[in-house]
Design an enzyme around this catalytic site. Structure first.
Site, PDB file in Angstrom:
ATOM      1  N   HIS A   6       0.926  -1.387   0.246  1.00 24.22           N
ATOM      2  CA  HIS A   6      -0.023  -0.009  -0.219  1.00 24.22           C
ATOM      3  C   HIS A   6       0.688   1.402  -0.320  1.00 24.22           C
ATOM      4  CE1 HIS A   6      -3.452   2.645   2.553  1.00 24.22           C
ATOM      5  NE2 HIS A   6      -3.830   3.002   1.153  1.00 24.22           N
ATOM      6  N   GLU A  33       0.743  -1.166  -4.319  1.00 22.46           N
ATOM      7  CA  GLU A  33      -0.281  -0.132  -4.761  1.00 22.46           C
ATOM      8  C   GLU A  33       0.252   1.880  -5.080  1.00 22.46           C
ATOM      9  OE1 GLU A  33      -3.637   2.892  -3.425  1.00 22.46           O
ATOM     10  OE2 GLU A  33      -2.055   2.304  -2.659  1.00 22.46           O
ATOM     11  N   ASP A  35      -1.242   5.822  -6.091  1.00 22.03           N
ATOM     12  CA  ASP A  35      -2.380   6.933  -6.020  1.00 22.03           C
ATOM     13  C   ASP A  35      -1.789   7.515  -7.029  1.00 22.03           C
ATOM     14  OD1 ASP A  35      -3.739   6.068  -3.888  1.00 22.03           O
ATOM     15  OD2 ASP A  35      -2.088   6.311  -2.700  1.00 22.03           O
ATOM     16  N   HIS A  48      -0.785  10.536  -2.733  1.00 24.22           N
ATOM     17  CA  HIS A  48      -2.360   9.949  -2.159  1.00 24.22           C
ATOM     18  C   HIS A  48      -3.415  11.343  -2.003  1.00 24.22           C
ATOM     19  CE1 HIS A  48      -5.224   9.288   0.515  1.00 24.22           C
ATOM     20  NE2 HIS A  48      -4.911   8.251   0.696  1.00 24.22           N
ATOM     21  N   GLU A 107      -4.383   3.627  -8.599  1.00 23.54           N
ATOM     22  CA  GLU A 107      -5.200   3.823  -7.584  1.00 23.54           C
ATOM     23  C   GLU A 107      -5.423   5.303  -8.567  1.00 23.54           C
ATOM     24  OE1 GLU A 107      -6.067   3.685  -3.852  1.00 23.54           O
ATOM     25  OE2 GLU A 107      -7.304   6.220  -4.596  1.00 23.54           O
TER      26      GLU A 107
HETATM   27  O1  G3P Z   1      -6.621   1.389  -3.223  1.00 22.65           O
HETATM   28  C1  G3P Z   1      -6.531   0.687  -1.385  1.00 22.65           C
HETATM   29  C2  G3P Z   1      -6.487   2.684  -1.103  1.00 22.65           C
HETATM   30  O2  G3P Z   1      -5.289   3.148  -1.134  1.00 22.65           O
HETATM   31  C3  G3P Z   1      -7.784   3.145  -0.662  1.00 22.65           C
HETATM   32  O3  G3P Z   1      -7.647   3.993  -0.311  1.00 22.65           O
HETATM   33  O4  G3P Z   1      -6.979   6.192   0.910  1.00 22.65           O
HETATM   34  O5  G3P Z   1      -5.273   4.812   1.016  1.00 22.65           O
HETATM   35  O6  G3P Z   1      -6.147   5.549  -1.463  1.00 22.65           O
HETATM   36  P1  G3P Z   1      -6.520   5.371   0.056  1.00 22.65           P
HETATM   37 MG    MG Z   2      -4.652   4.128  -3.184  1.00 25.54          MG
END
Ligand code: G3P
Ligand code: MG
Length: 243
Positions: A6, A33, A35, A48, A107
């Protein structure tokens, strides 16, 4: 169960930096993962929040800075004792990821501010590196996921949710998508069964507790999105031995 790092190895290293991605690979993750957002001059960047305040030494909206301006802020300042690390461009990440065997959960951070054609820009860049077959997409913006599916039908796409959707499997499948990405605290076995019935994969976030890991593994979900890919990988390897 796949181990999905993450924001990279964000439990220890500054999130969404090249260092956290490199360390995630070293820790043995299967997937990274991250963003994606866009700067004022339309460069795709990995960060993020919609503002840079929490994760850097600056403040203001990502979309109000040019890439050159944004690069001067220190994305390592979110953690103690790290030297300067810039906000990575998405292109820098893709070029690096191509040299590894890791796959990527991209994401699209377009649920609070809608970046025009972010989907096409992300897909075009991946295509230019011949990397479209090594990614999957997710977003809290479900319309954006429908758009990604239309533009790149072979790339797995998932709906991110904060609140539980009882018939998630049906919702995802009937929308033509592939995956459901729920908050682990809202995931029930009933929903897992519903997803399995409809052939929908589940990748839950953010899985940092051993109890949650055990539960998700026993339910047979597809992936755990975790800040600690090292611990998660060790758990999965051990659990697989005892199958
Ligand atoms: O993609 C999983 C997670 O990252 C979603 O929430 O806020 O951490 O981007 P966030
Ligand atoms: Mg995310």
């Amino acid at each position: 169960m796949k181990v999905i790092a993450h924001r990279g190895f964000s439990g220890i290293y500054p999130e969404n930096t090249m260092l956290s991605f490199e360390k995630a690979v070293e820790a043995g993750c299967d997937v990274i993962e991250l963003d994606v957002q866009e700067t004022k001059d339309h460069v795709l960047v990995i960060i993020h929040d919609e503002t840079i305040k929490r994760t850097t030494d600056g403040e203001g909206y990502v979309r109000k800075y040019t890439f050159e301006e944004l690069r001067k802020f220190n994305a390592a300042s979110i953690k103690k004792n790290f030297d300067f690390l810039p906000i990575p461009s998405f292109e820098e990440y893709v070029a690096w990821a191509k040299t590894t065997s890791v796959t990527t959960n991209i994401e699209l951070k377009n649920n609070r501010f809608y970046y025009t054609d972010l989907e096409k820009k992300v897909i075009d860049l991946l295509q230019s590196y011949d990397m479209l077959n090594r990614v999957m997409f997710s977003s809290f913006n479900h319309v954006s996921m429908l758009k990604c599916k239309q533009l790149a039908p072979d790339v797995p796409c998932g709906f991110l949710t904060e609140k539980e959707i009882g018939n998630a499997g049906y919702y995802v499948k009937s929308s033509g998508l592939d995956c459901y990405h729920p908050d682990v605290t809202n995931l029930s076995e009933t929903v897992v069964k519903n997803c399995k019935k409809h052939g929908v994969a589940i990748n839950a976030w953010t899985v940092n507790e051993m109890g949650d890991l055990r539960k998700l593994y026993d339910w047979g979900i597809s992936g755990a999105i975790t800040n600690y890919p090292d611990i998660c990988k060790a758990f999965v390897n051990n659990a697989n031995k005892n199958l």
